[in-house]
Structure formats: C-alpha cells, structure tokens
Design a protein around this motif. Structure first.
Motif, mmCIF file in Angstrom:
data_model
loop_
_atom_site.group_PDB
_atom_site.id
_atom_site.type_symbol
_atom_site.label_atom_id
_atom_site.label_comp_id
_atom_site.label_asym_id
_atom_site.label_seq_id
_atom_site.Cartn_x
_atom_site.Cartn_y
_atom_site.Cartn_z
ATOM 1 N N LEU A 218 0.898 -1.272 0.086
ATOM 2 C CA LEU A 218 0.089 -0.037 0.123
ATOM 3 C C LEU A 218 0.989 1.210 -0.140
ATOM 4 N N HIS A 219 2.229 1.067 0.274
ATOM 5 C CA HIS A 219 3.026 2.272 0.083
ATOM 6 C C HIS A 219 4.071 2.151 -1.039
ATOM 7 N N LYS A 250 -13.620 -5.277 -4.999
ATOM 8 C CA LYS A 250 -12.867 -4.303 -4.041
ATOM 9 C C LYS A 250 -11.236 -4.466 -3.663
ATOM 10 N N ARG A 252 -7.489 -3.511 -4.726
ATOM 11 C CA ARG A 252 -6.687 -2.362 -5.116
ATOM 12 C C ARG A 252 -6.142 -2.338 -6.493
ATOM 13 N N ILE A 253 -6.102 -1.388 -7.337
ATOM 14 C CA ILE A 253 -5.492 -1.455 -8.691
ATOM 15 C C ILE A 253 -3.990 -0.706 -8.276
ATOM 16 N N GLY A 255 -0.903 1.606 -8.062
ATOM 17 C CA GLY A 255 -0.307 2.878 -8.568
ATOM 18 C C GLY A 255 -1.574 3.758 -8.598
ATOM 19 N N PHE A 256 -2.682 3.680 -8.082
ATOM 20 C CA PHE A 256 -3.549 4.510 -8.096
ATOM 21 C C PHE A 256 -4.126 4.730 -6.548
ATOM 22 N N GLY A 257 -4.751 6.050 -6.616
ATOM 23 C CA GLY A 257 -5.311 6.708 -5.236
ATOM 24 C C GLY A 257 -4.023 7.086 -4.440
ATOM 25 N N ARG A 259 -3.852 9.029 0.055
ATOM 26 C CA ARG A 259 -4.332 9.626 1.243
ATOM 27 C C ARG A 259 -4.479 10.958 1.114
ATOM 28 N N HIS A 307 -18.042 7.389 -8.883
ATOM 29 C CA HIS A 307 -17.354 7.298 -7.968
ATOM 30 C C HIS A 307 -16.434 8.413 -8.053
ATOM 31 N N ASN A 313 -0.832 7.648 -8.885
ATOM 32 C CA ASN A 313 0.088 8.334 -8.105
ATOM 33 C C ASN A 313 1.493 8.132 -8.476
ATOM 34 N N ASP A 315 3.666 5.647 -7.997
ATOM 35 C CA ASP A 315 4.102 4.584 -8.283
ATOM 36 C C ASP A 315 3.750 4.231 -9.892
HETATM 37 N N1 ACO Z 1 -7.916 0.806 -6.477
HETATM 38 C C1 ACO Z 1 -9.278 0.695 -6.326
HETATM 39 N N2 ACO Z 1 -9.995 1.535 -5.603
HETATM 40 C C2 ACO Z 1 -9.371 2.351 -4.773
HETATM 41 C C3 ACO Z 1 -7.981 2.429 -4.986
HETATM 42 C C4 ACO Z 1 -7.253 1.816 -5.982
HETATM 43 N N3 ACO Z 1 -5.829 1.903 -5.916
HETATM 44 N N4 ACO Z 1 -7.504 3.481 -3.995
HETATM 45 C C5 ACO Z 1 -8.622 3.637 -3.558
HETATM 46 N N5 ACO Z 1 -9.792 3.131 -3.700
HETATM 47 C C6 ACO Z 1 -10.978 3.352 -3.233
HETATM 48 C C7 ACO Z 1 -11.144 2.543 -2.049
HETATM 49 O O1 ACO Z 1 -11.782 1.166 -2.387
HETATM 50 C C8 ACO Z 1 -12.342 3.500 -1.492
HETATM 51 O O2 ACO Z 1 -13.659 3.349 -2.025
HETATM 52 P P1 ACO Z 1 -14.988 3.438 -1.434
HETATM 53 O O3 ACO Z 1 -15.015 4.830 -0.804
HETATM 54 O O4 ACO Z 1 -15.999 3.069 -2.480
HETATM 55 O O5 ACO Z 1 -14.760 2.505 -0.191
HETATM 56 C C9 ACO Z 1 -12.106 4.755 -1.603
HETATM 57 O O6 ACO Z 1 -11.179 4.730 -3.011
HETATM 58 C C10 ACO Z 1 -10.828 5.350 -0.626
HETATM 59 O O7 ACO Z 1 -9.845 4.588 -0.357
HETATM 60 P P2 ACO Z 1 -9.381 4.302 1.131
HETATM 61 O O8 ACO Z 1 -8.656 3.139 1.141
HETATM 62 O O9 ACO Z 1 -10.156 5.101 2.144
HETATM 63 O O10 ACO Z 1 -8.042 5.498 0.719
HETATM 64 P P3 ACO Z 1 -7.025 5.560 1.820
HETATM 65 O O11 ACO Z 1 -6.623 6.955 1.935
HETATM 66 O O12 ACO Z 1 -6.993 4.638 3.093
HETATM 67 O O13 ACO Z 1 -5.647 4.757 1.023
HETATM 68 C C11 ACO Z 1 -3.942 3.953 -0.603
HETATM 69 C C12 ACO Z 1 -4.895 5.348 -0.132
HETATM 70 C C13 ACO Z 1 -3.491 3.045 0.270
HETATM 71 C C14 ACO Z 1 -2.833 4.728 -1.505
HETATM 72 C C15 ACO Z 1 -5.160 3.393 -1.671
HETATM 73 O O14 ACO Z 1 -5.482 4.476 -2.487
HETATM 74 C C16 ACO Z 1 -4.446 2.341 -2.088
HETATM 75 O O15 ACO Z 1 -4.484 1.115 -1.933
HETATM 76 N N6 ACO Z 1 -3.847 2.518 -3.541
HETATM 77 C C17 ACO Z 1 -3.276 1.295 -4.139
HETATM 78 C C18 ACO Z 1 -1.918 1.126 -3.794
HETATM 79 C C19 ACO Z 1 -0.739 2.078 -3.918
HETATM 80 O O16 ACO Z 1 -0.600 2.660 -5.202
HETATM 81 N N7 ACO Z 1 -0.168 2.598 -2.866
HETATM 82 C C20 ACO Z 1 0.797 3.622 -3.233
HETATM 83 C C21 ACO Z 1 0.496 5.011 -2.607
HETATM 84 S S1 ACO Z 1 1.738 6.220 -2.791
HETATM 85 C C22 ACO Z 1 2.984 5.503 -1.855
HETATM 86 O O17 ACO Z 1 2.772 5.366 -0.606
HETATM 87 C C23 ACO Z 1 4.467 6.020 -2.384
#
Ligand code: ACO
Length: 365
Positions: A218-219, A250, A252-253, A255-257, A259, A307, A313, A315
């Motif tokens: 996740l990081h 549910k 995770r994809i 490299g997307f999303g 905090r 949504h 992001n 990555d």
């Molecule tokens: N793929 C699919 N859905 C996603 C993703 C993703 N990558 N990221 C967020 N969402 C969705 C969640 O399912 C959630 O949906 P909901 O509101 O319908 O329940 C909503 O977006 C919010 O997600 P949270 O988990 O609350 O976001 P949080 O801030 O806790 O997590 C994180 C952030 C960990 C980066 C998340 O986006 C994720 O898991 N991304 C994928 C892993 C990733 O790329 N990590 C690198 C981050 S950058 C870094 O650390 C260097």
C-alpha cells in the motif's frame, strides 16, 4: 478520549520545514520550491536542499558531490554478506539487511551528534545505489561493478546495474526518478522513522524502520505491484476485464489513489513525461501505451460508477519507466529507497533537532 481517526486520516502530527503538499490543487514543494522546478536539478542538489535547507551554490554543490562520489564504495565484507541473502526475495530485504550490517562497520554508528549525523548522511546516500546494484549483479551471477566517480548519482546507478553506460536520456530519467521519490512529508515510512528517531535511536536504526515500512504494497511496494500488473495485463484487450474484476471485488489497482491527493499527483505527471520520452528513445511504447489505456479505463469506470475519480500516484508511471529501463520488478522498492533516503535523513535530523518522543494513545475497547 476523542474519537479515533482510523489510519490517522487528517491528523496533523508535527511541524515540518521540509516539504509541503496541497492535496486539493496537486502541489508539492520541497523546502518551498515546486517539484516541477526541482525535477530539472541534479539529485545531489536536491539532497543538499532537503538536508541543509537551501539550494547549494556551485562551490557547495561541487564539494557535496565530491564527498558523495568518494563514499560510493562499500566494505568488501558487506558484499560477501549480500551473497547470503535470498536472491528469490525482493531486493528490499537484502537492502534492509545490508544497512544493518553497514552500521557495524560505521565508526559513528551510535553517535547522534550533528557532526556524526552529517558524516553518516553522506555515506548512506552514497552507498544505497551501490548495495542495490551489487545485489542485482550477484543475484544474476554477474561480476559486481565498482562505482564510477565521473558519473552522476543516477547514471552511476544504471552503470553499476548494467555494466555499461546509460544514454543521456536514461541517466536524466534516473536522476528525475530519485528526485521525485526523495521526499513526501509524513508518509508511512517517514512517520515510522521519525518515531524511531524520537526515541533518540541512531540514524541507521531509523532508516531501517523506514525501509521496513516502505516495503508494503500500500506504500512503496506499489511500484513493484504496478510492474507486475503491467505484466499480468499484457495487452490492451485485457485492461477492461482486469479493472472491472478488481473494482467489483474491492481489490486495489496498484499505482492509483492517495490519502492526501484528491487530484492528479504532480509527481505522476512528471514521471509520465519522462517515461514517454524513454519509451520513444527505445522505439517501443508498448508499456507506456498500456499504462495510458489503464489510466483512461480507470477514469471512465469511476465516472460510470459515480465514484470519485482515483488518479495515478507516484508509483504508476515510475513503474512504467522502470520497465522501459529494463529494471526487474524485484528491484523497484529498493530503487524507490535510493531516492527516498535524503528525505528520510532530513526528517531524522529535523526530529533530533526539536525532539519530543512520539507517543500517541489508543482507545481501549
Ligand atoms: N484501486 C481501487 N480502489 C481504490 C484504490 C485503488 N488503488 N484506492 C482507493 N480506492 C477506493 C477505495 O476502495 C475506497 O472506495 P469506497 O469509498 O467506495 O470504499 C476509496 O477509494 C477510498 O480509499 P481508502 O482506502 O479510504 O483510501 P486510503 O487513503 O486509506 O488509502 C491508498 C490510500 C493506500 C494509497 C490506496 O489508494 C491504495 O491502496 N492504493 C493502491 C496502492 C498504491 O498505489 N499505493 C501507493 C500510494 S503512494 C505511496 O505510498 C508511495
């Protein structure tokens, strides 16, 4: 007791002068300077900025670069030790062990005075690339390549990895990669190492906390996840099914999303640009085109399902860039750490400089 914020979302834990993020407008600054401007400097200059708080003048930069280049070699015992690491594992595991071993050879290891910390800073920044490249060479039964002091941080890393000099564009891409990865406020690994530093533990120990935390998918581990995902998807025809299946379950994809960013991550835009240029130079834009299409499908899936958009992001396009630089995915998290080390050290120094042990509370249920 106040209400718990799961994942500490929105909690402001400390003051910092190192970086600033505006997640709504997609702005990132190191020491007050926009990332877009910093991406055109050298990694040495940006490391200097992060650690000393200012852009060096020409003389200061030369001196700093000279010191770094002088310290690139690692102790032969350390190279022997790397041979005992599990080559099937991610290189981050070996890097974490290597930093632990480095501490045993460092005469300043337990000294957290300012002078000792600056000496260790140089050694740590200089040797991270050497250790990662050596691990890669050993894992593949290749001769370990000594660092070349005439090359920049990025060019030297690719040279030690491949045994041949990179093109000018590849060297520039590696420098940018290290700069874009160098710092990002209170992300999980930086928070972890500030907690370690706040107990007045030493720099090597704090860096190991950071490395262990960076590893998770996740990081920083997401960069490897992106590279593996590109392999799994393979062709544009498979994108829609892959994305839909993940969103439906549910999953995770990678490299997307983010905090903090509610819009496009400014680093992703710079990575996208350099990844495109490297793909063009190679004359093969397969991975880049695939990534662009994944981004587009993700966006449309979000819109269709009402949504909030989830943007790439840091990555995402860094994973694409590594594929075009022919870097294997098991090196991805360690290479992220090569860049992040200067930001991590800046945070440790800031913590030591105005310390109070970090010790929050938990709500008993
Ligand atoms: N793929 C699919 N859905 C996603 C993703 C993703 N990558 N990221 C967020 N969402 C969705 C969640 O399912 C959630 O949906 P909901 O509101 O319908 O329940 C909503 O977006 C919010 O997600 P949270 O988990 O609350 O976001 P949080 O801030 O806790 O997590 C994180 C952030 C960990 C980066 C998340 O986006 C994720 O898991 N991304 C994928 C892993 C990733 O790329 N990590 C690198 C981050 S950058 C870094 O650390 C260097």
């Amino acid at each position: 007791m106040k209400q718990v914020k799961k994942g500490l979302e929105g909690v402001v834990a400390l003051d910092t002068q190192i970086s600033f993020i505006d997640g709504v407008h997609g702005i990132l600054k190191y020491r007050g300077i926009e990332i877009e401007k910093l991406a055109d400097l050298s990694y040495d200059a940006v490391s200097y900025l992060l650690i000393y708080g200012m852009i060096p003048d020409a003389e200061g930069l030369n001196e700093f670069s000279r010191e770094l280049r002088k310290e690139r070699k690692v102790h032969p015992h350390l190279l022997n030790m790397l041979n005992f690491c599990d080559f099937e594992n991610e290189s981050l595991d070996a890097l974490r062990t290597a930093i632990s071993v480095c501490a045993h050879f460092d005469e300043d290891s337990h000294d957290i005075s300012e002078q000792a910390n600056f000496r260790k800073t140089i050694r740590l920044i200089a040797r991270f690339p050497t250790m990662v490249a050596a691990f890669y060479r050993m894992a593949n039964g290749l001769e370990v390549i000594s660092p070349d002091p005439s090359l920049s941080h990025g060019a030297n890393f690719l040279y030690m990895l491949r045994g041949s000099r990179p093109t000018e564009l590849e060297a520039e891409a590696m420098e940018k990669d290290f700069i874009l990865s160098a710092e990002h406020e209170l992300n999980p690994s930086t928070f972890a190492l500030r907690i370690t530093a706040s107990t007045l533990s030493d720099l090597h120990s704090a860096i190991i906390s950071g490395l262990c935390t960076l590893k998770g998918p996740l990081h920083g581990g997401a960069r490897k996840g992106v590279m593996d995902m590109l392999d799994d998807i393979g062709s544009p025809d498979n994108i829609a099914a892959y994305v839909q299946e993940h969103l439906e379950h549910k999953k995770r994809i990678m490299g997307f999303g983010h905090r903090v960013y509610k819009t496009y991550d400014p680093r992703a835009r710079i990575y996208r640009d350099i990844a495109r240029k490297v793909a063009m130079e190679k004359g093969n834009s397969h991975w880049f085109d695939l990534a662009r299409e994944i981004e587009s499908v993700m966006y449309h899936e979000m819109v269709e399902n009402k949504h909030k958009p989830i943007y790439p992001n840091v990555d995402f396009y860094s994973g694409v860039l590594y594929k075009d630089l022919e870097i294997p995915s098991y090196l991805a998290t360690s290479i992220f750490a090569i860049g992040r080390i200067s930001g991590w050290i800046a945070h440790c120094l800031e913590q030591y400089g105005d310390n109070r042990v970090i010790r929050p509370r938990a709500h008993f249920v």
